[in-house]
Motif scaffolding. Sequence first.
Motif, mmCIF file in Angstrom:
data_model
loop_
_atom_site.group_PDB
_atom_site.id
_atom_site.type_symbol
_atom_site.label_atom_id
_atom_site.label_comp_id
_atom_site.label_asym_id
_atom_site.label_seq_id
_atom_site.Cartn_x
_atom_site.Cartn_y
_atom_site.Cartn_z
ATOM 1 N N GLY A 5 -5.886 2.661 1.615
ATOM 2 C CA GLY A 5 -5.390 1.592 2.463
ATOM 3 C C GLY A 5 -5.040 0.381 1.640
ATOM 4 O O GLY A 5 -4.229 0.455 0.704
ATOM 5 N N ASP A 6 -5.632 -0.736 1.938
ATOM 6 C CA ASP A 6 -5.376 -1.979 1.202
ATOM 7 C C ASP A 6 -6.115 -1.905 -0.126
ATOM 8 O O ASP A 6 -7.353 -1.859 -0.168
ATOM 9 N N GLN A 64 -0.971 12.163 -3.879
ATOM 10 C CA GLN A 64 -0.973 10.740 -4.169
ATOM 11 C C GLN A 64 -0.795 9.914 -2.903
ATOM 12 O O GLN A 64 -1.403 8.852 -2.752
ATOM 13 N N GLU A 65 0.065 10.421 -1.998
ATOM 14 C CA GLU A 65 0.229 9.704 -0.733
ATOM 15 C C GLU A 65 -1.060 9.723 0.087
ATOM 16 O O GLU A 65 -1.432 8.723 0.716
ATOM 17 N N ASP A 66 -1.735 10.866 0.074
ATOM 18 C CA ASP A 66 -3.021 10.926 0.784
ATOM 19 C C ASP A 66 -4.051 9.987 0.154
ATOM 20 O O ASP A 66 -4.852 9.367 0.856
ATOM 21 N N LEU A 67 -4.030 9.887 -1.187
ATOM 22 C CA LEU A 67 -4.947 8.968 -1.855
ATOM 23 C C LEU A 67 -4.672 7.529 -1.445
ATOM 24 O O LEU A 67 -5.598 6.763 -1.142
ATOM 25 N N ALA A 68 -3.362 7.173 -1.413
ATOM 26 C CA ALA A 68 -3.010 5.819 -1.003
ATOM 27 C C ALA A 68 -3.395 5.578 0.443
ATOM 28 O O ALA A 68 -3.885 4.498 0.817
ATOM 29 N N GLY A 110 0.803 -1.216 0.000
ATOM 30 C CA GLY A 110 0.000 0.000 0.000
ATOM 31 C C GLY A 110 0.831 1.257 0.000
ATOM 32 O O GLY A 110 0.289 2.345 0.173
ATOM 33 N N SER A 111 2.186 1.146 -0.201
ATOM 34 C CA SER A 111 3.049 2.323 -0.240
ATOM 35 C C SER A 111 3.140 2.826 -1.656
ATOM 36 O O SER A 111 3.202 2.046 -2.624
ATOM 37 N N THR A 112 3.173 4.142 -1.808
ATOM 38 C CA THR A 112 3.251 4.733 -3.144
ATOM 39 C C THR A 112 4.637 4.521 -3.732
ATOM 40 O O THR A 112 5.651 4.470 -3.019
ATOM 41 N N VAL A 113 4.715 4.423 -5.041
ATOM 42 C CA VAL A 113 5.965 4.251 -5.775
ATOM 43 C C VAL A 113 6.064 5.360 -6.798
ATOM 44 O O VAL A 113 5.060 5.980 -7.171
ATOM 45 N N ALA A 114 7.295 5.601 -7.273
ATOM 46 C CA ALA A 114 7.528 6.658 -8.252
ATOM 47 C C ALA A 114 7.031 6.217 -9.613
ATOM 48 O O ALA A 114 7.081 5.042 -9.978
ATOM 49 N N VAL A 115 6.592 7.209 -10.367
ATOM 50 C CA VAL A 115 6.091 6.967 -11.706
ATOM 51 C C VAL A 115 6.796 7.947 -12.643
ATOM 52 O O VAL A 115 6.829 9.161 -12.358
ATOM 53 N N LEU A 116 7.371 7.389 -13.756
ATOM 54 C CA LEU A 116 8.064 8.208 -14.738
ATOM 55 C C LEU A 116 9.195 9.012 -14.108
ATOM 56 O O LEU A 116 9.506 10.125 -14.527
#
Length: 527
Positions: A134-135, A126-130, A112-118
């Motif tokens: 949650g899962d 994006q972190e708040d969206l993730a 559920g952790s954000t990753v870099a894109v491009l």
Amino acid sequence: MRPSRPGPRWRRPRRARGVHSLRGRLTLANVALLAVGVVAATAVSVLGMRYYLLDQIDAELTANRDRLGGSSLTLRQIDSLSVLKFLAARTDPGQETRDAPETLFAAVDGDGSTVAVLGFDPTPTQEDLAGAVGDPGPLVRDPDPRDVTVRGAAYRVTATRLADGTYILLGASTEAVHEGVGKAVRTNLAIGTLLLVGLGCLTMVSVRRRMRPLEDMVETSSAIAEGDLARRVPSSRNPIQEVEQLRLALNSMLQQVETAYRTRERSAAQLRRFVADASHELRTPLAAIRGYLQLYDRGMLRDPAQRRRAQERMLAESDRMARLVDELLVLARLDQRPELRLRDVDVCRLVRDAAQDLRVQQPERPVGVDADGSVTVRADESGLRQVLGNLLGNVRTHTPGDAPVRLSVTEEDGAVRLCVEDRGPGLAADDAARVFDRFFRAGGGAGSGLGLAIVQGVVDAHGGEVAVRTAPGEGLAVTVTLPRRPAPDDTAPQGRPAPVPVPLRGAEDAGGPSGPGGGGPGGDGRG
């Protein structure tokens, strides 16, 4: 006698106002119904609009999810193919603004952790969206997007899983939808409020106009309660059928009430006058008898001739009082509408008998008879004899002994007319108008004044009529009109046995050679 205490003063009812009046309640009912309709219509329209707009957003998100999920690509392949270059502007940290973006994109790993894109690091949005999702696993399995809140803004979010296990979160803002729904609710409520105010005013005016006949009924009832019995409910310009029926029924009832009240007042006045006249008539013979008895008791009647004269006077006054009581009894029985002993009676024979009796009583009087043959009616014979006896008794009492008299019987249009006409002094117009009143004596003449009252009562009991034709110096003609067959009395209660016949006069009342009423109690007053 103590004065009667006055009853409670009648007060005019106050006109109902406000919500307690019928006008106010009808207005409130109409406004409440319209309010419920406005709220229901607003709720249905707003819910339908919200469902339609959210369905469009969900369809777009689902289409994007299906395209990404069905491509079997990894995040690296997506980077190499530059498929998500359009997200560069969105993922640039320098582009973060205070306004919430309309669409969101984020890539998260299995934890559920954000990753870099491009090559760009995840933005705070994006972190708040993730963090809000949650899962992402359940979101991938859920066919429909769901609502989440990112940095205070509402979003519809869905997710898909790439071939390398990376999750792609796709979000679309619903702020515009909620703002549009809010504006629609406020607009509908404003318009509904205006409609409610307009309907309330129109209802008040309309109900006031429609309720005007009821207010007229209240005013009419109040006026009648204050003594104006002739007041009636007026008709409105545009009457409603039910209100008009109520008005007609109320006016009919008021007419009956007024008639009954007038009749009661007239009957009470007649009764008072009748009792006063009867008391006066009975007091005279009683006073004479008491006076002679007092003279006898004190020994003042020493001469046998005086005692004999006093005895004759007391007997005469007793007979006069007995006749008066008999006449009052006959009138009382007539007022009670007695059952007549009806049978076929030959009127011509009764007229000839009465004429013969008159010739015997007054041989010097010219008596003419026009009653040949036989004319029969269905009547009470004793009552008809009493009618003839009273009419001829008036002739004997109030006309000179040599004044001609004529008796006639005619038959016309199914009715029998009996006429007794004399050539006496006649009556003035004012006296003729009161000739049938009880205890009325023209010019204060002899008799009790009940003769013609009894005649009218007997004839009315047979369903007939009595008419008088007279003028000063032209004599008096009394015409009795009798039906051949009396009409049945419809006033008798149904289902009851017929009342026992009550004779108008008993055999003991017959006096003189003329039979009942001939020269007796009935013929002693012209009126």
